[in-house]
Design an enzyme around this catalytic site. Sequence first.
Site, PDB file in Angstrom:
ATOM      1  N   ILE A 181      12.852-138.305  -2.159  1.00 32.93           N
ATOM      2  CA  ILE A 181      13.494-138.187  -3.423  1.00 32.93           C
ATOM      3  C   ILE A 181      12.499-137.961  -4.626  1.00 32.93           C
ATOM      4  O   ILE A 181      12.619-137.239  -5.679  1.00 32.93           O
ATOM      5  CB  ILE A 181      14.486-139.341  -3.813  1.00 32.93           C
ATOM      6  CG1 ILE A 181      15.535-138.731  -4.730  1.00 32.93           C
ATOM      7  CG2 ILE A 181      13.882-140.545  -4.011  1.00 32.93           C
ATOM      8  CD1 ILE A 181      16.848-139.597  -4.868  1.00 32.93           C
ATOM      9  N   VAL A 186      13.198-146.660  -0.700  1.00 37.27           N
ATOM     10  CA  VAL A 186      13.325-145.751  -1.835  1.00 37.27           C
ATOM     11  C   VAL A 186      12.585-146.258  -3.058  1.00 37.27           C
ATOM     12  O   VAL A 186      11.957-145.692  -4.080  1.00 37.27           O
ATOM     13  CB  VAL A 186      14.498-145.062  -1.945  1.00 37.27           C
ATOM     14  CG1 VAL A 186      15.513-145.834  -2.549  1.00 37.27           C
ATOM     15  CG2 VAL A 186      14.515-143.940  -2.599  1.00 37.27           C
ATOM     16  N   ASP A 187      12.840-147.556  -3.337  1.00 37.28           N
ATOM     17  CA  ASP A 187      12.524-148.271  -4.504  1.00 37.28           C
ATOM     18  C   ASP A 187      11.139-148.243  -4.549  1.00 37.28           C
ATOM     19  O   ASP A 187      10.467-147.972  -5.742  1.00 37.28           O
ATOM     20  CB  ASP A 187      13.130-149.769  -4.513  1.00 37.28           C
ATOM     21  CG  ASP A 187      13.049-150.306  -5.849  1.00 37.28           C
ATOM     22  OD1 ASP A 187      12.800-149.963  -7.047  1.00 37.28           O
ATOM     23  OD2 ASP A 187      13.457-151.746  -5.962  1.00 37.28           O
ATOM     24  N   SER A 215      22.099-148.472  -0.280  1.00 37.66           N
ATOM     25  CA  SER A 215      22.727-149.638   0.723  1.00 37.66           C
ATOM     26  C   SER A 215      22.391-149.513   2.048  1.00 37.66           C
ATOM     27  O   SER A 215      22.543-150.146   2.932  1.00 37.66           O
ATOM     28  CB  SER A 215      24.046-149.959   0.266  1.00 37.66           C
ATOM     29  OG  SER A 215      24.069-150.709  -0.819  1.00 37.66           O
ATOM     30  N   THR A 216      22.141-148.118   2.528  1.00 45.16           N
ATOM     31  CA  THR A 216      22.190-148.037   3.949  1.00 45.16           C
ATOM     32  C   THR A 216      20.653-148.171   4.739  1.00 45.16           C
ATOM     33  O   THR A 216      20.271-147.798   5.851  1.00 45.16           O
ATOM     34  CB  THR A 216      22.638-146.489   4.216  1.00 45.16           C
ATOM     35  OG1 THR A 216      21.546-145.693   3.685  1.00 45.16           O
ATOM     36  CG2 THR A 216      23.833-146.125   3.705  1.00 45.16           C
ATOM     37  N   GLY A 217      19.753-148.632   4.148  1.00 43.42           N
ATOM     38  CA  GLY A 217      18.526-149.122   4.583  1.00 43.42           C
ATOM     39  C   GLY A 217      18.294-150.695   4.876  1.00 43.42           C
ATOM     40  O   GLY A 217      19.228-151.004   5.444  1.00 43.42           O
ATOM     41  N   TYR A 234      19.726-152.998   2.978  1.00 40.53           N
ATOM     42  CA  TYR A 234      21.014-153.622   2.717  1.00 40.53           C
ATOM     43  C   TYR A 234      22.081-153.322   3.860  1.00 40.53           C
ATOM     44  O   TYR A 234      23.120-153.902   3.940  1.00 40.53           O
ATOM     45  CB  TYR A 234      21.653-153.066   1.456  1.00 40.53           C
ATOM     46  CG  TYR A 234      20.786-153.788   0.174  1.00 40.53           C
ATOM     47  CD1 TYR A 234      19.838-154.550   0.487  1.00 40.53           C
ATOM     48  CD2 TYR A 234      21.266-153.598  -0.971  1.00 40.53           C
ATOM     49  CE1 TYR A 234      19.240-155.426  -0.578  1.00 40.53           C
ATOM     50  CE2 TYR A 234      20.674-154.160  -2.000  1.00 40.53           C
ATOM     51  CZ  TYR A 234      19.551-155.202  -1.838  1.00 40.53           C
ATOM     52  OH  TYR A 234      19.006-155.691  -2.941  1.00 40.53           O
TER      53      TYR A 234
HETATM   54  N1  AR6 Z   1      13.452-140.504  -0.395  1.00 39.94           N
HETATM   55  C1  AR6 Z   1      14.639-140.414  -0.234  1.00 39.94           C
HETATM   56  N2  AR6 Z   1      15.212-141.574   0.521  1.00 39.94           N
HETATM   57  C2  AR6 Z   1      14.463-142.536   0.927  1.00 39.94           C
HETATM   58  C3  AR6 Z   1      13.121-142.674   0.633  1.00 39.94           C
HETATM   59  C4  AR6 Z   1      12.653-141.560  -0.063  1.00 39.94           C
HETATM   60  N3  AR6 Z   1      11.226-141.564  -0.590  1.00 39.94           N
HETATM   61  N4  AR6 Z   1      12.514-143.720   1.359  1.00 39.94           N
HETATM   62  C5  AR6 Z   1      13.636-144.361   1.716  1.00 39.94           C
HETATM   63  N5  AR6 Z   1      14.784-143.759   1.789  1.00 39.94           N
HETATM   64  P1  AR6 Z   1      16.621-148.615   1.139  1.00 39.94           P
HETATM   65  P2  AR6 Z   1      18.962-150.352   0.340  1.00 39.94           P
HETATM   66  C6  AR6 Z   1      16.059-143.725   2.309  1.00 39.94           C
HETATM   67  O1  AR6 Z   1      16.014-149.598   2.094  1.00 39.94           O
HETATM   68  O2  AR6 Z   1      19.404-150.277   1.799  1.00 39.94           O
HETATM   69  C7  AR6 Z   1      14.614-152.187  -1.613  1.00 39.94           C
HETATM   70  O3  AR6 Z   1      13.351-153.135  -1.164  1.00 39.94           O
HETATM   71  C8  AR6 Z   1      16.232-144.946   3.553  1.00 39.94           C
HETATM   72  O4  AR6 Z   1      16.066-144.295   4.748  1.00 39.94           O
HETATM   73  O5  AR6 Z   1      15.375-148.152   0.275  1.00 39.94           O
HETATM   74  O6  AR6 Z   1      19.773-149.881  -0.965  1.00 39.94           O
HETATM   75  C9  AR6 Z   1      15.096-152.577  -2.967  1.00 39.94           C
HETATM   76  O7  AR6 Z   1      14.306-153.160  -3.735  1.00 39.94           O
HETATM   77  C10 AR6 Z   1      17.705-145.189   3.492  1.00 39.94           C
HETATM   78  O8  AR6 Z   1      18.440-144.475   3.885  1.00 39.94           O
HETATM   79  O9  AR6 Z   1      17.661-149.305   0.096  1.00 39.94           O
HETATM   80  C11 AR6 Z   1      16.040-153.518  -2.662  1.00 39.94           C
HETATM   81  O10 AR6 Z   1      15.819-154.760  -2.543  1.00 39.94           O
HETATM   82  C12 AR6 Z   1      18.007-145.438   1.861  1.00 39.94           C
HETATM   83  O11 AR6 Z   1      16.774-144.766   1.274  1.00 39.94           O
HETATM   84  C13 AR6 Z   1      16.686-152.880  -1.154  1.00 39.94           C
HETATM   85  O12 AR6 Z   1      15.603-152.345  -0.632  1.00 39.94           O
HETATM   86  C14 AR6 Z   1      18.238-146.531   1.266  1.00 39.94           C
HETATM   87  O13 AR6 Z   1      17.178-147.483   1.735  1.00 39.94           O
HETATM   88  C15 AR6 Z   1      17.548-152.160  -1.408  1.00 39.94           C
HETATM   89  O14 AR6 Z   1      18.298-151.407  -0.102  1.00 39.94           O
END
Ligand code: AR6
Length: 178
Positions: A18, A40-41, A128-130, A132
């Site tokens: 992203i 992603v954060d 939320s699908t990582g 969380y």
């Molecule tokens: N671009 C697009 N999607 C991505 C990228 C990227 N560069 N990197 C990961 N994803 P998550 P959550 C996808 O865990 O579940 C953090 O520590 C990933 O494969 O990033 O909402 C925050 O600080 C998944 O499908 O977010 C919070 O503490 C999606 O992004 C917590 O994680 C979301 O995964 C939030 O958890």
Amino acid sequence: MEWSNPEGRRIRLVEGDITRVPVDAIANAANSALAGGGGVDGAIHRAGGPAIMRELDVIRARQGGCPTGRAVATTAGNLPAKWVFHAVGPVYRDGRHNEPALLASAYRGCLDLAREHGARTLSFPSISTGVYGYPIEEAARIAIATVREHLAAETTLEEVVFVLFGRAAYDTFAQALG
Ligand code: AR6
């Protein structure tokens, strides 16, 4: 993959990172402490640079964070965008703790911020699908339905891009988009 509504507003699916897709606003999957993290954060803060955290520090000092189901806006720093909208999705427990409503609300928070800022294009990760743990099939249906509802109403948005990390996530969203 692309879909458009009768008003000509589009939903586009892209597989990738992203932080590499130019848009007016990038949505982030943040936590309620707005403290940064992995996934992603982490990628957004790394690519955007310290200006993003500096603005989050100000928001934290003012309101102490961001409740689950809400979103806050900052600069996008060095990212190819004007703003980052930090949305806080729910931690998935068993589906009986208001998770669907909170997930929809996190998406709506970003969509409403896009309208307030006059953004024409907005990108989302799969919130939320990582870490969380939200099951991605249900999360994708909620994400697509919430965006479609917004695009059917008065908005400045012309295009919403879901940037999905990996083929499996892309295919799941493609199924939900129909
Ligand atoms: N671009 C697009 N999607 C991505 C990228 C990227 N560069 N990197 C990961 N994803 P998550 P959550 C996808 O865990 O579940 C953090 O520590 C990933 O494969 O990033 O909402 C925050 O600080 C998944 O499908 O977010 C919070 O503490 C999606 O992004 C917590 O994680 C979301 O995964 C939030 O958890």
